[in-house]
Design an enzyme around this catalytic site. Structure first.
Site, short mmCIF file in Angstrom:
data_model
loop_
_atom_site.label_atom_id
_atom_site.label_comp_id
_atom_site.label_asym_id
_atom_site.label_seq_id
_atom_site.Cartn_x
_atom_site.Cartn_y
_atom_site.Cartn_z
CG HIS A 93 -1.87 -1.00 1.09
ND1 HIS A 93 -3.14 -0.71 0.56
CD2 HIS A 93 -2.11 -2.41 1.60
CE1 HIS A 93 -3.98 -1.90 0.43
NE2 HIS A 93 -3.40 -2.75 1.30
CG ASP B 273 -3.30 -4.06 5.17
OD1 ASP B 273 -2.41 -3.22 5.17
OD2 ASP B 273 -4.47 -3.49 4.32
CD GLU B 274 -5.67 -6.04 1.26
OE1 GLU B 274 -6.81 -6.50 0.79
OE2 GLU B 274 -5.37 -4.64 1.13
CB VAL B 275 2.79 -7.65 1.96
CG1 VAL B 275 4.03 -7.30 1.08
CG2 VAL B 275 2.74 -6.78 3.02
#
Ligand code: NAG
Ligand code: NAG
Ligand code: NAG
Ligand code: NAG
Length: 544
Positions: free
Chosen positions: A280, A340-342
């Site tokens: 992100h 989060d969400e790598v």
């Protein structure tokens, strides 16, 4: 509330039956407005008794003041500002008549605010362990609000203002009442995202105001993300100069940030900033060369970039300086570090990263590389003397965490086995999974948020104690200043009551009746909170 209004609510609720069936949510029980014995209190206090004895209040005779015994003195501007704010909420639009007009002998003349502890915390910031309790007794001629700290007094003022109603002739009235109150959970937050769309300061402040009316106490500021970097950093001004949507009009200057923090403090709200890495971070790369990982297409760089580059020492030098600044700009003792969400695709494509993986003995397990990065980041932030909150993936990937780390659970819906796992490992937890308010649907979806029981997961009493609260999240993909407020309110109010009120407060019919009037109160205070069902408010939204 007037008898006429009550009747109209009932009729409208009956008439709406067809409309509900048409919208395909006929499995929900039909809710009918019936005046609650708790009036329009929201969130419902822990202990409350409202009698049928009522007093009038008039704008010319009524005042809010410090009790003589209060430890606050008269120099606590946080309280003085709150007195004025709540006086205005209660008497907005009501004409002040001549001061010499004699008070009715049955009028309520004064609310005295009594801070009982020698350290009132008037000039401090609220924390996760702040005492937010208060006691309120409304009697004639004087009502008394007692609280150990200013934080409880702020909540008590809100509660007092919610007890004031208009009788059938439009006169301001309040009933003889005793209340003793404190929150069930210490962390009651709202997440706003200012990266996917820039939110003007005015909208952020209006939201803080509304949060206070619902006794929320944490503004989780998801300030930057892939699409834009509006935070103006003094140390790295290029980040927003190149990474914001616009370098002057779409940034938060140090003065803006300060204003938000102080506005929040005056309402008992913490500002927890989130600077999410290593994923992100596309917007970070624009103003900080070599921070992001170059992705490869075959043997050549493709010109695109992935997550933060975890193999360069310069990355950690940057993070050290950056978080040193962040930790001094935001006074809260916690920083949200994301995690989060790598997406591993880019890391996998890069030959330097592959070599590093080999050297470190990570094999093909890229979550080990992620953990390597996060571990070093956490060590850096630890040196700033801040605690950290991280999204659940960091825990899932087995990163070594400080014992006081707060794990933020967001995946799945409802309260799930993740809550059991995180608390079994001994970590403090906050819950957001069932409260992603950016997912919209027709009908009364507030009921879904309301029915969540945060402690319904399998676990021991010790584990349940580790759940310190939760947050309603409003991600910004489809949200900007035009629709933020009506999308968030009063849906987030459902979360507010779940986090504040006692576990046993689950009567959805009573909640509907109180929330209907609470929502009209928000509207009367100038907040465009959306309606729950076909109905009307005595004082409708006047537009902007
Ligand atoms: C307040 O008092 C009025 C007048 O006696 C009564 O009609 C009303 O039900 C009371 N409100 C509550 C919430 O008990
Ligand atoms: C990075 O830092 C480590 C530890 O301080 C050092 O051993 C290594 O040589 C540095 N790498 C580069 C490329 O400077
Ligand atoms: C919780 O832990 C159990 C046992 O390790 C595992 O099977 C389960 O998948 C975990 N739950 C989540 C949501 O990760
Ligand atoms: C709790 O554990 C029991 C027995 O292990 C299991 O049957 C049940 O599904 C679990 N409940 C939740 C909410 O995970």
């Amino acid at each position: 509330m007037s008898a006429l209004l009550e009747l109209t609510f009932v009729l409208l609720a009956l008439a709406s039956c067809r409309g509900l069936q048409d919208s395909g949510i006929d499995e929900e029980p039909e809710l009918v407005f019936q005046p609650s014995k708790f009036g329009s209190l929201w969130p419902l206090p822990q202990k409350v008794q409202i009698s049928e004895v009522s007093f009038k209040l008039s704008p010319s005779n009524f005042q809010i003041s410090d009790a003589k015994e209060s430890r606050s003195g008269s120099s606590c501007s946080l309280l003085q500002l709150a007195y004025r704010r709540y006086y205005d909420y209660m008497f907005e639009g009501v004409k002040k008549v001549d001061r010499s007009a004699r008070a009715d002998p049955t009028e309520l003349l004064e609310l005295q605010v009594w801070i009982t502890s020698p350290d009132t915390e008037c000039d401090s910031y609220p924390t996760v362990s702040s005492d937010e309790s208060y006691e309120l007794s409304v009697d004639q001629p004087v009502a008394v609000l007692k609280a150990p700290k200013v934080w409880g007094a702020l909540h008590g003022l809100e509660t007092f203002s919610q007890l004031v109603y208009e009788d059938e002739y439009g006169a301001k009235s309040i009933n003889y009442t005793t209340i003793s109150d404190f929150p069930r959970f210490a962390h009651r937050g709202v997440l706003l995202d200012t990266s996917r769309h820039f939110l003007p300061i005015k909208v952020i402040l209006a939201n803080l105001e509304t949060m206070a009316m619902n006794k929320f106490n944490v503004f989780h500021w998801h300030i930057v993300d892939d699409p834009s970097f509006p935070y103006l950093s003094k140390t790295f001004p290029e980040l927003s100069r190149k990474g914001a949507y616009h370098p002057y009009t779409h940034v938060y200057t140090p003065a803006d940030v300060k204003m938000v923090i102080e506005f929040a403090r005056l309402r008992g709200i913490r500002v927890v900033s989130e600077f999410d890495t290593p994923g992100h971070t596309q917007s970070w790369g624009k103003g900080q060369p070599n921070l992001l990982t170059p992705c490869y297409s075959g043997s050549k760089p493709s010109g695109t970039f992935g997550p933060v580059n975890p193999i360069l020492n310069t990355t950690y030098d940057f993070m050290r300086k950056f978080f040193k600044e962040v930790s001094s700009v935001f006074p809260d003792s916690y920083i949200h570090l994301g995690g989060d969400e790598v997406d591993f695709t880019c890391w996998k494509s890069n030959p330097d990263i592959q070599k590093f993986m080999e050297q470190q003995g990570f094999g093909k397990d890229y979550s080990k590389l992620e953990s390597f990065y996060i571990q070093r980041l956490l060590d850096i932030v630890t040196t700033t003397n801040k605690g950290y909150i991280i999204w659940q993936e960091v825990f899932d990937n087995g990163v070594k965490l400080k014992p006081d780390t707060v794990v933020h659970v967001w995946i799945g819906s409802g309260t799930n086995s993740e809550m059991s796992n995180v608390t079994a490992a001994g970590y403090t937890t906050i819950l957001s999974a069932p409260w992603y308010l950016d997912y919209i649907s027709t009908g009364q979806d507030w009921q879904k948020y309301y029915k969540v029981e945060p402690l319904s997961f399998n676990g021991t009493e010790e584990q349940k104690k580790l759940v310190i609260g939760g947050e309603a999240c409003l991600w910004g993909e489809y949200v900007d200043a035009t629709n933020l407020t009506p999308r968030l309110w009063p849906r987030a109010s459902a979360v507010a009551e779940r986090l504040w009120s006692a576990k046993e407060v689950t009567d959805i019919g009573d909640a509907y009746s109180r929330l209907s009037v609470h929502r009209c109160r928000l509207v009367e205070r100038g907040i465009p909170a959306e309606p729950l069902s076909p109905s009307f408010c005595p004082h409708e939204y006047k537009g902007i």
